[in-house]
Write a protein that holds these residues in place. Structure first.
Motif, short mmCIF file in Angstrom:
data_model
loop_
_atom_site.label_atom_id
_atom_site.label_comp_id
_atom_site.label_asym_id
_atom_site.label_seq_id
_atom_site.Cartn_x
_atom_site.Cartn_y
_atom_site.Cartn_z
N ARG A 27 57.61 13.49 1.63
CA ARG A 27 56.94 14.78 1.47
C ARG A 27 57.52 15.58 0.30
O ARG A 27 56.79 16.29 -0.39
CB ARG A 27 57.05 15.57 2.77
CG ARG A 27 56.09 15.05 3.83
CD ARG A 27 56.14 15.84 5.12
NE ARG A 27 54.99 15.52 5.96
CZ ARG A 27 54.86 15.90 7.22
NH1 ARG A 27 55.81 16.63 7.79
NH2 ARG A 27 53.79 15.57 7.91
N ILE A 28 58.82 15.46 0.08
CA ILE A 28 59.40 16.14 -1.08
C ILE A 28 58.85 15.52 -2.37
O ILE A 28 58.47 16.24 -3.30
CB ILE A 28 60.94 16.04 -1.05
CG1 ILE A 28 61.49 16.85 0.13
CG2 ILE A 28 61.54 16.56 -2.37
CD1 ILE A 28 62.98 16.62 0.38
N GLY A 29 58.80 14.19 -2.42
CA GLY A 29 58.26 13.53 -3.59
C GLY A 29 56.81 13.90 -3.84
O GLY A 29 56.40 14.13 -4.99
N ARG A 30 56.03 13.98 -2.77
CA ARG A 30 54.61 14.32 -2.93
C ARG A 30 54.43 15.77 -3.35
O ARG A 30 53.53 16.10 -4.13
CB ARG A 30 53.86 14.04 -1.63
CG ARG A 30 52.35 13.89 -1.83
CD ARG A 30 51.65 13.51 -0.56
NE ARG A 30 50.27 13.13 -0.84
CZ ARG A 30 49.35 13.03 0.11
NH1 ARG A 30 49.66 13.25 1.38
NH2 ARG A 30 48.11 12.69 -0.20
N ALA A 31 55.29 16.65 -2.83
CA ALA A 31 55.24 18.05 -3.26
C ALA A 31 55.54 18.15 -4.76
O ALA A 31 54.88 18.90 -5.48
CB ALA A 31 56.25 18.87 -2.46
N ALA A 32 56.52 17.37 -5.23
CA ALA A 32 56.83 17.36 -6.66
C ALA A 32 55.64 16.89 -7.47
O ALA A 32 55.30 17.46 -8.51
CB ALA A 32 58.05 16.48 -6.93
N VAL A 64 60.75 8.65 -1.53
CA VAL A 64 60.58 9.72 -2.50
C VAL A 64 59.71 9.25 -3.67
O VAL A 64 58.88 10.01 -4.20
CB VAL A 64 61.94 10.28 -2.97
CG1 VAL A 64 62.65 9.33 -3.91
CG2 VAL A 64 61.78 11.65 -3.60
N VAL A 65 59.85 7.98 -4.06
CA VAL A 65 59.00 7.44 -5.12
C VAL A 65 57.56 7.30 -4.62
O VAL A 65 56.60 7.58 -5.35
CB VAL A 65 59.53 6.09 -5.62
CG1 VAL A 65 58.56 5.45 -6.61
CG2 VAL A 65 60.90 6.28 -6.28
N GLY A 66 57.40 6.91 -3.35
CA GLY A 66 56.06 6.85 -2.77
C GLY A 66 55.37 8.21 -2.80
O GLY A 66 54.18 8.31 -3.10
N GLY A 67 56.13 9.26 -2.52
CA GLY A 67 55.58 10.60 -2.62
C GLY A 67 55.13 10.93 -4.03
O GLY A 67 54.07 11.52 -4.26
N GLY A 126 64.51 17.97 9.05
CA GLY A 126 64.38 17.31 10.35
C GLY A 126 62.94 17.22 10.80
O GLY A 126 62.12 18.09 10.50
N GLY A 127 62.63 16.15 11.53
CA GLY A 127 61.29 15.97 12.06
C GLY A 127 60.22 15.81 11.00
O GLY A 127 59.05 16.05 11.25
N GLY A 128 60.62 15.39 9.80
CA GLY A 128 59.67 15.24 8.71
C GLY A 128 59.35 16.53 7.98
O GLY A 128 58.57 16.52 7.03
N LYS A 129 59.97 17.63 8.39
CA LYS A 129 59.72 18.91 7.74
C LYS A 129 60.64 19.07 6.53
O LYS A 129 61.77 18.60 6.53
CB LYS A 129 59.93 20.08 8.71
CG LYS A 129 58.91 20.12 9.84
CD LYS A 129 59.14 21.33 10.72
CE LYS A 129 58.07 21.40 11.82
NZ LYS A 129 56.73 21.63 11.26
N VAL A 130 60.13 19.75 5.50
CA VAL A 130 60.89 19.90 4.27
C VAL A 130 60.78 21.33 3.76
O VAL A 130 59.92 22.11 4.18
CB VAL A 130 60.38 18.94 3.17
CG1 VAL A 130 60.42 17.50 3.66
CG2 VAL A 130 58.97 19.30 2.69
N GLU A 131 61.68 21.65 2.84
CA GLU A 131 61.61 22.90 2.09
C GLU A 131 61.91 22.60 0.63
O GLU A 131 62.80 21.80 0.32
CB GLU A 131 62.60 23.94 2.60
CG GLU A 131 62.25 24.56 3.94
CD GLU A 131 63.22 25.65 4.35
OE1 GLU A 131 64.12 25.98 3.53
OE2 GLU A 131 63.08 26.17 5.47
N ILE A 132 61.16 23.24 -0.25
CA ILE A 132 61.49 23.23 -1.67
C ILE A 132 62.30 24.49 -1.93
O ILE A 132 61.84 25.60 -1.65
CB ILE A 132 60.22 23.21 -2.55
CG1 ILE A 132 59.31 22.04 -2.14
CG2 ILE A 132 60.60 23.12 -4.02
CD1 ILE A 132 59.96 20.69 -2.18
N THR A 133 63.52 24.34 -2.43
CA THR A 133 64.43 25.48 -2.55
C THR A 133 64.65 25.93 -3.99
O THR A 133 65.24 26.98 -4.22
CB THR A 133 65.79 25.15 -1.92
OG1 THR A 133 66.37 24.02 -2.59
CG2 THR A 133 65.63 24.83 -0.43
N GLU A 134 64.21 25.12 -4.95
CA GLU A 134 64.38 25.49 -6.35
C GLU A 134 63.29 24.83 -7.18
O GLU A 134 62.93 23.68 -6.95
CB GLU A 134 65.76 25.06 -6.85
CG GLU A 134 66.07 25.46 -8.28
CD GLU A 134 67.42 24.97 -8.74
OE1 GLU A 134 67.54 24.52 -9.91
OE2 GLU A 134 68.39 25.02 -7.94
#
Length: 220
Positions: A27-32, A64-67, A126-134
């Motif tokens: 999810r972080i990779g996909r958000a990026a 992360v690459v998949g995202g 946790g639980g698949g949840k993410v935050e973008i912090t910067e």
């Protein structure tokens, strides 16, 4: 952290093995990928904390690459994401850092192409949840759990009003909004979580508003 349902603890439908190390990383990779607006031609991926210690065993690297390739957490192609990216000519480099961070599941991503680049820090909570912090030096608190728009703009009178007026005109409700700037009169960033995804024509209208430099979005 408060959970709204048992599914927040179990995590999302995903390619395993870990909701925090695999689904969260995807999810972080996909958000990026969404924020950059296109597939990058290179990615420097720096893992910290627990990510740095276990990313190979838990599939954090492929996730992360998949995202970045725009795969969701359940896409079986995630298992082969690094090879797929390499075959596409995307240059991927992984690094491990032992620098102290606020959260053990932290990744910094520097992605781009020949003409533009972006730097982002994400955490898997946790639980698949993410935050973008910067994002590009701006501190923010953006979850990937709601449709969101990020608007880079000049710090000028009326810029925020212009954006909110466009959203109000199209009956788009704002769930949360934060604004930050590096200095008075310099670049500023609006982070707006919405109750629904915006259509491309609304995105274009926002982009043409006074003092708006760039509009990026994360879709639900």
């Amino acid at each position: 952290m408060k959970y709204k349902s048992v599914f927040d603890i179990i995590g999302p439908v995903m390619v395993g093995p870990s909701s925090s190390h695999t689904a969260g990383a995807a999810r972080i990779g996909r958000a990026a990928r969404n924020l950059f607006g296109k597939e990058p031609t290179y990615a420097e991926i720096i893992f910290y904390g627990s990510f740095a210690k276990t990313y190979k065993g838990h599939g954090t690297d492929v996730a992360v690459v998949g995202g970045l390739l725009d795969y969701d957490t359940a896409n079986e192609k995630i298992r082969h994401a690094i090879k797929i990216a390499t075959d596409k000519g995307i240059k991927i480099n992984f690094h491990e850092e032992d620098t102290a961070v606020d959260h053990p599941n932290t990744v910094r991503m520097k992605i781009g192409n020949a003409s533009e680049s972006m730097e982002l820090v994400g955490i898997s909570i946790g639980g698949g949840k993410v935050e973008i912090t910067e994002l590009n030096g701006f501190e923010l608190h953006l979850s990937g759990n709601h449709p969101s728009i990020l608007i880079m703009h000049n710090d000028r009178f009326g810029a925020i009003a212009a954006v909110t007026q466009v959203l109000a005109k199209h009956e788009i409700n704002i769930g949360r909004m934060e604004v930050s700037r590096k200095d008075v009169g310099k670049e500023a960033l609006m982070v707006i979580e919405l109750d629904q995804n915006i259509e491309p024509f609304i995105e274009q209208e926002l982009s043409s508003s006074n003092h708006i430099l760039r509009v990026s979005k994360i879709v639900d």
